[in-house]
Motif scaffolding. Structure first.
Motif, PDB file in Angstrom:
ATOM      1  N   CYS A 214     -12.528  53.513 -39.534  1.00 10.59           N
ATOM      2  CA  CYS A 214     -13.426  53.042 -40.504  1.00 10.59           C
ATOM      3  C   CYS A 214     -14.485  52.001 -39.709  1.00 10.59           C
ATOM      4  O   CYS A 214     -14.264  51.597 -38.858  1.00 10.59           O
ATOM      5  CB  CYS A 214     -12.632  52.569 -41.797  1.00 10.59           C
ATOM      6  SG  CYS A 214     -11.886  50.925 -41.274  1.00 10.59           S
ATOM      7  N   LEU A 215     -15.789  51.772 -40.295  1.00 13.76           N
ATOM      8  CA  LEU A 215     -16.787  51.107 -39.975  1.00 13.76           C
ATOM      9  C   LEU A 215     -16.395  49.425 -39.870  1.00 13.76           C
ATOM     10  O   LEU A 215     -16.876  48.849 -39.163  1.00 13.76           O
ATOM     11  CB  LEU A 215     -17.994  51.258 -40.940  1.00 13.76           C
ATOM     12  CG  LEU A 215     -18.605  52.783 -40.355  1.00 13.76           C
ATOM     13  CD1 LEU A 215     -19.793  53.041 -41.100  1.00 13.76           C
ATOM     14  CD2 LEU A 215     -18.776  53.143 -39.145  1.00 13.76           C
ATOM     15  N   THR A 216     -15.559  49.244 -40.966  1.00 15.52           N
ATOM     16  CA  THR A 216     -15.281  47.817 -40.994  1.00 15.52           C
ATOM     17  C   THR A 216     -13.752  47.664 -41.316  1.00 15.52           C
ATOM     18  O   THR A 216     -13.371  47.271 -42.339  1.00 15.52           O
ATOM     19  CB  THR A 216     -15.936  47.147 -42.372  1.00 15.52           C
ATOM     20  OG1 THR A 216     -15.552  48.137 -43.697  1.00 15.52           O
ATOM     21  CG2 THR A 216     -17.401  47.298 -42.286  1.00 15.52           C
ATOM     22  N   PRO A 217     -13.107  47.476 -40.235  1.00 14.28           N
ATOM     23  CA  PRO A 217     -11.545  47.578 -40.112  1.00 14.28           C
ATOM     24  C   PRO A 217     -11.204  46.172 -40.625  1.00 14.28           C
ATOM     25  O   PRO A 217      -9.997  45.778 -41.163  1.00 14.28           O
ATOM     26  CB  PRO A 217     -11.018  48.106 -38.990  1.00 14.28           C
ATOM     27  CG  PRO A 217     -12.258  47.819 -37.991  1.00 14.28           C
ATOM     28  CD  PRO A 217     -13.374  48.116 -38.685  1.00 14.28           C
ATOM     29  N   HIS A 218     -11.902  45.205 -40.278  1.00  9.01           N
ATOM     30  CA  HIS A 218     -11.782  43.708 -40.514  1.00  9.01           C
ATOM     31  C   HIS A 218     -11.747  43.522 -42.096  1.00  9.01           C
ATOM     32  O   HIS A 218     -11.046  42.581 -42.661  1.00  9.01           O
ATOM     33  CB  HIS A 218     -12.540  42.733 -39.812  1.00  9.01           C
ATOM     34  CG  HIS A 218     -13.911  43.331 -39.914  1.00  9.01           C
ATOM     35  ND1 HIS A 218     -14.751  44.456 -39.562  1.00  9.01           N
ATOM     36  CD2 HIS A 218     -15.181  42.282 -39.995  1.00  9.01           C
ATOM     37  CE1 HIS A 218     -16.034  44.554 -39.821  1.00  9.01           C
ATOM     38  NE2 HIS A 218     -16.153  43.182 -40.126  1.00  9.01           N
ATOM     39  N   TYR A 219     -12.626  44.264 -42.885  1.00  7.46           N
ATOM     40  CA  TYR A 219     -12.587  44.152 -44.394  1.00  7.46           C
ATOM     41  C   TYR A 219     -11.403  44.760 -44.811  1.00  7.46           C
ATOM     42  O   TYR A 219     -10.825  44.344 -45.797  1.00  7.46           O
ATOM     43  CB  TYR A 219     -13.827  44.811 -44.729  1.00  7.46           C
ATOM     44  CG  TYR A 219     -15.396  44.135 -44.270  1.00  7.46           C
ATOM     45  CD1 TYR A 219     -15.183  42.854 -43.932  1.00  7.46           C
ATOM     46  CD2 TYR A 219     -16.596  44.810 -44.706  1.00  7.46           C
ATOM     47  CE1 TYR A 219     -16.310  42.217 -43.704  1.00  7.46           C
ATOM     48  CE2 TYR A 219     -17.706  44.019 -44.310  1.00  7.46           C
ATOM     49  CZ  TYR A 219     -18.004  42.926 -44.019  1.00  7.46           C
ATOM     50  OH  TYR A 219     -18.962  42.268 -43.463  1.00  7.46           O
ATOM     51  N   LEU A 220     -10.952  45.950 -44.267  1.00 13.11           N
ATOM     52  CA  LEU A 220      -9.798  46.462 -44.792  1.00 13.11           C
ATOM     53  C   LEU A 220      -8.538  45.683 -44.416  1.00 13.11           C
ATOM     54  O   LEU A 220      -7.867  45.610 -45.398  1.00 13.11           O
ATOM     55  CB  LEU A 220      -9.603  47.966 -43.989  1.00 13.11           C
ATOM     56  CG  LEU A 220      -8.473  48.648 -44.510  1.00 13.11           C
ATOM     57  CD1 LEU A 220      -8.373  49.099 -45.773  1.00 13.11           C
ATOM     58  CD2 LEU A 220      -8.061  50.044 -43.509  1.00 13.11           C
ATOM     59  N   ALA A 221      -8.471  44.971 -43.429  1.00 12.68           N
ATOM     60  CA  ALA A 221      -7.296  43.943 -43.038  1.00 12.68           C
ATOM     61  C   ALA A 221      -7.425  42.938 -44.204  1.00 12.68           C
ATOM     62  O   ALA A 221      -6.363  42.652 -44.680  1.00 12.68           O
ATOM     63  CB  ALA A 221      -7.512  43.512 -41.880  1.00 12.68           C
ATOM     64  N   GLU A 222      -8.471  42.521 -44.607  1.00 16.97           N
ATOM     65  CA  GLU A 222      -8.664  41.160 -45.559  1.00 16.97           C
ATOM     66  C   GLU A 222      -8.202  41.662 -46.709  1.00 16.97           C
ATOM     67  O   GLU A 222      -7.410  40.993 -47.511  1.00 16.97           O
ATOM     68  CB  GLU A 222     -10.229  40.778 -45.535  1.00 16.97           C
ATOM     69  CG  GLU A 222     -10.242  39.694 -46.769  1.00 16.97           C
ATOM     70  CD  GLU A 222     -10.048  38.451 -45.968  1.00 16.97           C
ATOM     71  OE1 GLU A 222     -10.130  37.307 -46.576  1.00 16.97           O
ATOM     72  OE2 GLU A 222      -9.564  38.285 -44.704  1.00 16.97           O
ATOM     73  N   CYS A 223      -8.414  43.111 -47.156  1.00 20.43           N
ATOM     74  CA  CYS A 223      -8.043  43.420 -48.551  1.00 20.43           C
ATOM     75  C   CYS A 223      -6.465  43.854 -48.470  1.00 20.43           C
ATOM     76  O   CYS A 223      -5.722  43.491 -49.442  1.00 20.43           O
ATOM     77  CB  CYS A 223      -8.583  45.104 -48.858  1.00 20.43           C
ATOM     78  SG  CYS A 223     -10.260  44.753 -49.057  1.00 20.43           S
ATOM     79  N   GLY A 224      -5.866  44.009 -47.071  1.00 17.67           N
ATOM     80  CA  GLY A 224      -4.386  44.258 -47.190  1.00 17.67           C
ATOM     81  C   GLY A 224      -3.634  42.917 -47.013  1.00 17.67           C
ATOM     82  O   GLY A 224      -2.707  42.806 -47.801  1.00 17.67           O
ATOM     83  N   ILE A 225      -4.612  41.798 -46.502  1.00 16.90           N
ATOM     84  CA  ILE A 225      -3.822  40.302 -46.702  1.00 16.90           C
ATOM     85  C   ILE A 225      -3.877  40.035 -48.293  1.00 16.90           C
ATOM     86  O   ILE A 225      -2.734  39.467 -48.503  1.00 16.90           O
ATOM     87  CB  ILE A 225      -4.660  39.419 -45.907  1.00 16.90           C
ATOM     88  CG1 ILE A 225      -4.658  39.834 -44.261  1.00 16.90           C
ATOM     89  CG2 ILE A 225      -4.665  37.866 -46.292  1.00 16.90           C
ATOM     90  CD1 ILE A 225      -5.657  39.010 -43.668  1.00 16.90           C
ATOM     91  N   TYR A 226      -4.859  40.310 -49.131  1.00 16.96           N
ATOM     92  CA  TYR A 226      -4.825  39.749 -50.447  1.00 16.96           C
ATOM     93  C   TYR A 226      -3.770  40.615 -51.041  1.00 16.96           C
ATOM     94  O   TYR A 226      -2.993  40.058 -52.218  1.00 16.96           O
ATOM     95  CB  TYR A 226      -6.173  39.916 -50.955  1.00 16.96           C
ATOM     96  CG  TYR A 226      -7.039  38.564 -50.961  1.00 16.96           C
ATOM     97  CD1 TYR A 226      -6.752  37.493 -51.675  1.00 16.96           C
ATOM     98  CD2 TYR A 226      -7.636  38.558 -49.664  1.00 16.96           C
ATOM     99  CE1 TYR A 226      -7.613  36.483 -51.500  1.00 16.96           C
ATOM    100  CE2 TYR A 226      -8.313  37.409 -49.221  1.00 16.96           C
ATOM    101  CZ  TYR A 226      -8.320  36.306 -50.323  1.00 16.96           C
ATOM    102  OH  TYR A 226      -8.977  35.043 -49.885  1.00 16.96           O
ATOM    103  N   THR A 227      -3.474  41.858 -50.743  1.00 12.61           N
ATOM    104  CA  THR A 227      -2.492  42.659 -51.192  1.00 12.61           C
ATOM    105  C   THR A 227      -1.163  42.048 -50.925  1.00 12.61           C
ATOM    106  O   THR A 227      -0.138  41.961 -51.694  1.00 12.61           O
ATOM    107  CB  THR A 227      -2.346  43.936 -50.692  1.00 12.61           C
ATOM    108  OG1 THR A 227      -3.786  44.611 -51.009  1.00 12.61           O
ATOM    109  CG2 THR A 227      -1.425  45.053 -51.435  1.00 12.61           C
ATOM    110  N   SER A 228      -1.026  41.515 -49.564  1.00  9.14           N
ATOM    111  CA  SER A 228       0.315  40.822 -49.157  1.00  9.14           C
ATOM    112  C   SER A 228       0.537  39.651 -50.006  1.00  9.14           C
ATOM    113  O   SER A 228       1.677  39.189 -50.207  1.00  9.14           O
ATOM    114  CB  SER A 228       0.212  40.312 -47.753  1.00  9.14           C
ATOM    115  OG  SER A 228      -0.536  39.325 -47.449  1.00  9.14           O
ATOM    116  N   PHE A 229      -0.415  38.948 -50.635  1.00  8.00           N
ATOM    117  CA  PHE A 229      -0.252  37.779 -51.197  1.00  8.00           C
ATOM    118  C   PHE A 229       0.274  37.947 -52.521  1.00  8.00           C
ATOM    119  O   PHE A 229       1.199  37.340 -53.074  1.00  8.00           O
ATOM    120  CB  PHE A 229      -1.552  36.860 -51.469  1.00  8.00           C
ATOM    121  CG  PHE A 229      -2.372  36.488 -50.264  1.00  8.00           C
ATOM    122  CD1 PHE A 229      -1.531  35.882 -49.322  1.00  8.00           C
ATOM    123  CD2 PHE A 229      -3.501  36.115 -50.267  1.00  8.00           C
ATOM    124  CE1 PHE A 229      -2.124  35.280 -48.433  1.00  8.00           C
ATOM    125  CE2 PHE A 229      -4.244  35.492 -49.228  1.00  8.00           C
ATOM    126  CZ  PHE A 229      -3.388  35.214 -48.059  1.00  8.00           C
TER     127      PHE A 229
END
Length: 280
Positions: A214-229
């Motif tokens: 995807c074009l913004t995997p760093h944004y996808l990772a941020e969404c995953g981090i908040y899911t982990s919270f």
């Protein structure tokens, strides 16, 4: 005072922030002038100053550009200071607090510390990269709110919630570690592109595995981090649910704006998925 804050949090937090999410979409799609004036990073076209100068003076104040390094440095320094302080008070002054109850503030502090270190020593910002004062203030408010989301549902205010199921917490920690590693890798790769001699004259696109998905995997990772919270939280917190929803919505809109910017610049990219592989 605390009881009044808790009552407000229980009854009005989620409806209020659903409303703010709707406003975010309305601004993103309904006001080209504000969308252009509040863009940052790759999405800046060079016309922001002209659009900003055409606004009434009140809007010119709230859209005053703030350098990006200062903006993001403040976000994560504020988040780290508040989370670490509240975590320390919880551990030192509240008896019988389990390690699992402290897991969420520990992850929030670790995330803020890593992001602050990246702002200081990894990211390479252009001299013109900025965010408007309004966005800066909203971002600071967001990070304060995330801290309050768990503090107002913790033993610090007399709320003893049941810990989440251990398998869910372990899955949350694993997701946090994975997404943090992916995001750090993406940030380092983007920084290397900025360090190239021709970075000022032309844009280029990373070619690693994650940027091919995807074009913004760093944004996808941020969404995953908040899911982990949310997965590691000792209770399903209304505030954290909003933080996740807001992060998903905000970064999805930003990612789609980044995709449009790549198209307008004619930059060849290996995928047209903005943030979610095979979906969006």
């Amino acid at each position: 005072m605390i009881s009044a804050v808790l009552w407000w949090e229980d009854h009005f937090v989620e409806p209020l922030f659903w409303g703010l999410a709707i406003v975010l979409v309305a601004v993103a799609y309904g006001s080209p002038l504000l969308r252009q004036a509040t863009s940052y990073g790759l999405r800046q076209t060079g016309d922001e100053h002209r659009s900003w100068a055409a606004l009434p003076w009140v809007l010119r104040v709230v859209l005053l550009p703030i350098p990006s390094r200062w903006v993001f440095g403040t976000y994560y320094a504020l988040s780290l200071a508040l989370n670490a302080s509240a975590w320390g008070v919880l551990v030192l002054f509240v008896s019988s607090v389990s390690a699992r109850t402290c897991l969420l503030p520990a992850l929030l502090s670790a995330h803020a510390a890593r992001r602050l270190a990246e702002v200081l020593w990894v990211h390479v910002y252009s001299t013109t990269s900025s965010s408007p004062l309004l966005t800066y203030a909203c971002g600071c408010t967001f990070y304060v709110f995330v801290v309050l989301a768990w503090v107002l549902n913790s033993p610090l205010v007399g709320r003893w919630a049941v810990d989440a199921a251990l398998p869910l917490q372990l899955a949350g920690v694993a997701l946090f570690i994975l997404c943090s590693a992916v995001q750090h890798h993406c940030h380092r790769e983007l920084a290397r592109l900025r360090e190239r001699p021709d970075a000022r004259s032309k844009y280029s696109y990373p070619r690693s595995f994650w940027f091919r998905q995807c074009l913004t995997p760093h944004y996808l990772a941020e969404c995953g981090i908040y899911t982990s919270f949310c997965a590691t939280a000792h209770v399903v917190l209304p505030g954290l649910r909003f933080a996740l929803i807001f992060t998903l919505l905000n970064l999805s809109l930003t990612a789609m704006g980044t995709r449009e910017r790549y198209r307008s610049l004619g930059i060849p990219v290996p995928t047209q998925r903005a943030i979610i592989p095979f979906v969006l």
